[in-house]
Design an enzyme around this catalytic site. Structure first.
Site, PDB file in Angstrom:
ATOM      1  N   HIS A 273     -10.915  12.593  42.995  1.00  0.00           N
ATOM      2  CA  HIS A 273     -11.918  11.768  42.306  1.00  0.00           C
ATOM      3  C   HIS A 273     -12.615  10.792  43.250  1.00  0.00           C
ATOM      4  O   HIS A 273     -13.768  10.993  43.591  1.00  0.00           O
ATOM      5  CB  HIS A 273     -11.361  11.031  41.073  1.00  0.00           C
ATOM      6  CG  HIS A 273     -10.823  11.975  40.047  1.00  0.00           C
ATOM      7  ND1 HIS A 273     -11.580  12.994  39.532  1.00  0.00           N
ATOM      8  CD2 HIS A 273      -9.591  12.096  39.471  1.00  0.00           C
ATOM      9  CE1 HIS A 273     -10.838  13.694  38.671  1.00  0.00           C
ATOM     10  NE2 HIS A 273      -9.640  13.171  38.629  1.00  0.00           N
ATOM     11  N   ASP A 324     -10.445  20.598  37.390  1.00  0.00           N
ATOM     12  CA  ASP A 324      -9.700  19.505  36.778  1.00  0.00           C
ATOM     13  C   ASP A 324      -9.373  19.741  35.302  1.00  0.00           C
ATOM     14  O   ASP A 324      -8.460  20.487  34.984  1.00  0.00           O
ATOM     15  CB  ASP A 324     -10.490  18.198  36.992  1.00  0.00           C
ATOM     16  CG  ASP A 324      -9.643  16.952  36.741  1.00  0.00           C
ATOM     17  OD1 ASP A 324      -8.436  17.087  36.466  1.00  0.00           O
ATOM     18  OD2 ASP A 324     -10.190  15.840  36.809  1.00  0.00           O
TER      19      ASP A 324
HETATM   20 ZN   LIG Z   1      -6.730  15.510  37.717  1.00  0.00          ZN
END
Ligand SMILES: [Zn+2]
Length: 467
Positions: A273, A324
């Site tokens: 991220h 994800d």
């Molecule tokens: Zn994740």
């Protein structure tokens, strides 16, 4: 069947250096041998482009079971955000038994394979029974997920998560019991046992994944740094602003500064991220050069914030990509989102090409193709993140590759010069006609041999969960 030599002739081949026209890729014993002009007897694939297989560097396979089931506002929660989504995700995580975990994972991996993914980095944190009791083999669910990936035919890096607490001075909540190990030595021992169990499968590797600076104490991060050796280390970092405030209150540091102080920030580390990096964090990643795993599709689904992609590329930080939360499994789309989000913020075009700084050698024709920056995100940088020698059709590398249909409406009239831009900005999963992992066919003529059975098993789980 793994014939000793396969010779695949294609209209285009995306080589490590350039796009080659009418070329043959020779594969021997599951590895790339050479790229050469066609010869009689080569298998002519016709109007396709061969390219390295895509690498999905950050996946939570079981979250495929959440798709379509969190995109509504509940009257009781008019302020939906990441944290309220997380409650729903925990409920799903706790409703799956080992067979379910395997079936749902297999569904996610099937969709990845159909969309050109040949390697997945599976960030795996479901470990125990819902009440926290370890299964007879404490790695039962990790084995199930690996088995699912291998049944589909994917190469898998199982990033085994270490999780301990809900936050600073807060023990794990009841719905987090499946994730938690009692102490770091036990957790590290389980990682080693997992790696040992899969030692003989060259398509399986195991990495370390302290979940986040919120879920493990500082001493665990330091222990991981000491134990990591050659293993890659992945962490969720700087996904939510609340995490930054929490980390500052507990440690007086940003998450990146804490990870650095623990000796964990280096080229074998991946920050997942990294949506909220301050100037100090950017300077640290520029110096230490971890990989950043961006998941722009999920980050916008969860309202995480923007990846500072232009700032990272200006500092030569490799960015990899992941699906994800699986709301959408499309690595082609993830590529273009990295550039598009920067265009929306900057109100300009070709932003990443403009941010490349002094490090990108000026091309002879003066054109800076954005796709030349995006394509490595879905291939070579993913390989770097997972510590695997894949991501490019380099002689000696495992023959993990995909064939893209050049007669597909999305790609018709592509040329050697536009191919990478077409793949980054216009391709979609259904452009993938075939894939190979270590020279073995996985997707053939757009289909997987166990596709129907995989979907049937997944539907049985979902009908029960939805009932
Ligand atoms: Zn994740």
């Amino acid at each position: 069947m793994n014939p000793a030599e396969i010779r695949l002739r294609a209209r285009f081949v995306v080589g490590p250096d350039a796009v080659h026209t009418d070329a043959t890729l020779v594969i021997r014993q599951g590895r790339v041998a050479t790229l050469r002009p066609p010869e009689p007897g080569d298998t002519d694939l016709g109007e396709v482009a061969l390219a390295p297989g895509l690498i999905n560097a950050h996946s939570h396979a079981f979250q495929r079971a959440l798709r379509g089931r969190t995109e509504h506002l509940r009257a009781a929660r008019p302020d939906e955000d990441f944290w309220s989504w997380r409650e729903l995700m925990y409920r799903t995580a706790n409703a799956l038994d080992p067979d379910d975990v395997e079936a749902v994972s297999r569904m996610a991996f099937l969709e990845m394979a159909l969309g050109g993914v040949t390697t997945v980095g599976e960030f795996h944190y479901l470990h125990h029974a819902p009440d926290g009791t370890p299964y007879a083999d404490a790695n039962e669910l990790a084995h199930r997920v690996i088995r699912a990936a291998r049944a589909v035919g994917l190469r898998v890096a199982l990033l085994r998560v270490l999780y301990h607490r809900a936050g600073p001075d807060r023990p794990a909540e009841p719905l987090q019991r499946r994730f938690v190990d009692p102490d770091v030595d036990t957790a590290l021992g389980r990682v080693e046992a997992l790696a040992e169990a899969w030692r003989d499968d060259a398509a399986v590797s195991v990495g370390l994944a302290p979940h986040s600076v919120r879920a493990v104490p500082r001493a665990w991060l330091e222990a991981v740094a000491r134990a990591a050796g050659e293993r890659v280390v992945h962490l969720h970092a700087c996904e939510q602003r609340a995490e930054l405030a929490q980390c500052a209150a507990e440690h007086g540091l940003s998450p990146v500064a804490l990870i650095d102080a623990c000796g964990l920030l280096g080229p074998r580390t991946t920050l997942v991220h990294a949506t909220h990096l301050d100037g100090d964090a950017l300077a640290r990643v520029e110096r230490a050069r971890p990989t950043v795993a961006a998941c722009p599709g999920t980050e916008r689904n969860l309202g995480d914030g923007f990846l500072p992609a232009a700032a990272l590329l200006a500092r030569r930080v490799p960015v990899a990509l992941g699906s994800d939360g699986q709301a959408d499994i499309d690595l082609f789309n993830e590529m273009r989102l990295v550039e598009y989000h920067e265009r929306l913020r900057a109100e300009r075009r070709n932003v990443l090409a403009a941010s490349h700084g002094a490090w990108w050698p000026a091309p002879a024709d003066g054109r800076l193709e954005v796709a030349d920056l995006l394509w490595p995100m879905a291939t070579a940088h993913g390989a770097r993140s997972l510590g695997l020698p894949v991501g490019a059709l380099t002689p000696g590398a495992p023959a993990d590759l995909i064939a893209l249909d050049l007669r597909h409406p999305r790609l018709a009239a592509t040329t050697a010069r536009t191919l990478r831009a077409d793949l980054a900005f216009s391709a979609a999963p259904d452009c993938v006609r075939a894939t190979w992992v270590a020279g073995r066919p996985v997707i053939v003529d757009g289909r997987h041999p166990a596709g129907d059975a995989t979907i049937d098993a997944f539907l049985r789980v979902m009908r029960r969960l939805d009932a």
